[in-house]
Motif scaffolding. Structure first.
Motif, PDB file in Angstrom:
ATOM      1  N   SER A 110       0.824  -1.216   0.000  1.00 24.57           N
ATOM      2  CA  SER A 110       0.000   0.000   0.000  1.00 24.57           C
ATOM      3  C   SER A 110       0.854   1.261   0.000  1.00 24.57           C
ATOM      4  O   SER A 110       0.365   2.341  -0.342  1.00 24.57           O
ATOM      5  N   ASP A 111       2.115   1.141   0.385  1.00 22.62           N
ATOM      6  CA  ASP A 111       3.017   2.288   0.348  1.00 22.62           C
ATOM      7  C   ASP A 111       4.453   1.799   0.262  1.00 22.62           C
ATOM      8  O   ASP A 111       4.744   0.623   0.461  1.00 22.62           O
ATOM      9  N   LEU A 141      -0.645   0.748  -4.381  1.00 25.57           N
ATOM     10  CA  LEU A 141       0.041   1.988  -4.060  1.00 25.57           C
ATOM     11  C   LEU A 141      -0.851   3.195  -4.362  1.00 25.57           C
ATOM     12  O   LEU A 141      -1.537   3.232  -5.388  1.00 25.57           O
ATOM     13  N   THR A 142      -0.778   4.174  -3.474  1.00 24.82           N
ATOM     14  CA  THR A 142      -1.494   5.436  -3.686  1.00 24.82           C
ATOM     15  C   THR A 142      -0.543   6.584  -3.987  1.00 24.82           C
ATOM     16  O   THR A 142      -0.979   7.629  -4.465  1.00 24.82           O
ATOM     17  N   TYR A 143       0.739   6.394  -3.690  1.00 25.57           N
ATOM     18  CA  TYR A 143       1.718   7.438  -3.973  1.00 25.57           C
ATOM     19  C   TYR A 143       3.092   6.807  -4.152  1.00 25.57           C
ATOM     20  O   TYR A 143       3.334   5.668  -3.767  1.00 25.57           O
TER      21      TYR A 143
END
Length: 398
Positions: free
Chosen positions: A270-271, A292-294
């Motif tokens: 997720s990161d 992933l969000t960033y």
């Protein structure tokens, strides 16, 4: 009149006795270490290996092969057992013109290793593919010359701890740390591939194989973490942990200072950690097919980074320095909703699927991975690389 006798009771200084014994133990350890180094420098081991090789060449001049045996009901078993001869190439331990024997085993009918393999300790490489073998043999640690251990697409559930076990001297029940521990049993191992098996974990003793340069652990669905002891693999350049069940990057991966390729695709990330710039030698980073969000800004601080592949519609923050840097080939993959829905359906009924379904999905994952590798290789020599690549999947209902 009574005579008084004086009894002399000797008095010992415990600290002096202890220091005396420590000195003796230290000298004994030094003698053992020198003897061990002398045996390693000795030519006897190499002579024995050469004689074993010559004996093999005399008794089995064509490569020994077993294949095409009948399995019953008219079926033919396409399993094969081969001892092949290959040039040593860049092997630093081999002399010019020397050759090495390579063990090859493949076929679904193999459930265990051939018995005669245990006496072939002169082998340099094992290539075991597409078998039903679930456990490595106990005599694996005696193959001290092994440099390549290639075991993909089998049914292995674990790796033996003594693959890199370090020996520790114990004196009077107390371990002594004055002497540096000896190398792992497979100290010459440079490549280990156990992709697409059924591993649930990796032994911490693997960190003792300090000459390891390539480690592939992809496709083990139950593998969710790596032991911190793998941080000792300072020569590792290629780490592939794709298509596993990892929710975060293993801490040990951030301690591998010479790592050049890191494949974390098809996991549950997720990161990404903010200290990934510790990997100052990293060239290729594959993190597509995650959550992933960033993308962290620290990746722009890695001077050697030249290829990065990400994916996901949830990405909302990407550093401009990564996208616009001409020295970095930044590729963002867009996955079609049809493929995502199909993968969710497969995951939901995963517990009830049969063996044939697992093999079908494994072959699909392998083909996708091979396609991605070829795609990335074709982009390495190009100056202009598309920022986004669309993956289209077409499903037909019959």
């Amino acid at each position: 009149m009574t005579l008084e006798r004086k009894v002399h009771v000797p008095a010992y200084d415990v600290l002096a006795v202890r220091s005396l014994w420590e000195v003796r133990v230290k000298k004994q350890q030094q003698r053992q270490r020198k003897e061990h180094e002398r045996k390693e420098r000795s030519a006897l081991a190499k002579i024995e290996q050469q004689w074993q090789y010559r004996i093999y060449c005399k008794t089995a001049s064509p490569p020994r092969t077993h294949h095409g045996t009948h399995a019953g009901d008219g079926e033919v078993d396409e399993s094969s057992f081969l001892l092949a001869e290959r040039p040593c190439g860049e092997d630093p331990d081999a002399s010019d013109g020397d050759k090495k024997l390579v063990f090859q085993l493949d076929g679904r009918q193999w459930k265990d290793f051939p018995r005669e393999l245990q006496w072939m300790t002169y082998l340099r490489e094992w290539h075991v593919t597409s078998t039903q073998i679930q456990k490595l043999p106990d005599y694996l640690s005696s193959f001290t010359l092994l440099t390549v251990l290639d075991l993909p697409k089998n049914a292995l559930t674990e790796l033996p701890p003594d693959i890199g076990e370090m020996r520790l001297v114990v004196f009077l029940g107390v371990p002594t740390f004055n002497q540096a521990p000896s190398p792992g049993k497979l100290a010459a191992l440079r490549e280990l591939n156990v992709s697409f098996n059924r591993l649930r974990g990796v032994p911490a003793q693997l960190g003792d194989c300090q000459n390891l340069e390539r480690l592939e652990l992809a496709g083990n669905a139950n593998l969710c973490q790596l032991p911190f002891e793998l941080s000792a693999l300072k020569k590792l350049r290629h780490l592939d942990v794709a298509q596993n069940n990892m929710a975060s990057i293993p801490i040990c991966a951030l301690r591998m200072s010479n790592l050049q390729l890191l494949d974390l695709s098809h996991n549950r990330l997720s990161d990404l950690p903010q200290d990934m710039d510790r990997l100052q030698q990293l060239q290729t980073l594959l993190v597509h097919k995650n959550k992933l969000t960033y993308v962290p800004q620290c990746l722009a601080n890695i001077p050697t980074l030249s290829m990065m592949v990400v994916s996901g519609e949830e990405l909302v923050c990407i550093p401009t320095r990564l996208c616009s840097n001409p020295s970095i080939k930044f590729i963002r993959l867009y996955d079609s909703p049809a493929s995502d829905k199909k993968e969710e359906e497969i995951h939901e009924r995963g517990r009830g699927r049969g063996r044939w379904r697992e093999e079908e999905e494994m072959m699909k994952d392998i083909s996708e991975k091979e396609f991605m590798e070829v795609y990335v290789d074709t982009l390495k020599d190009r100056e202009d690389v598309p920022y986004a690549t669309t993956k289209v999947s077409i499903s037909c209902l019959l």
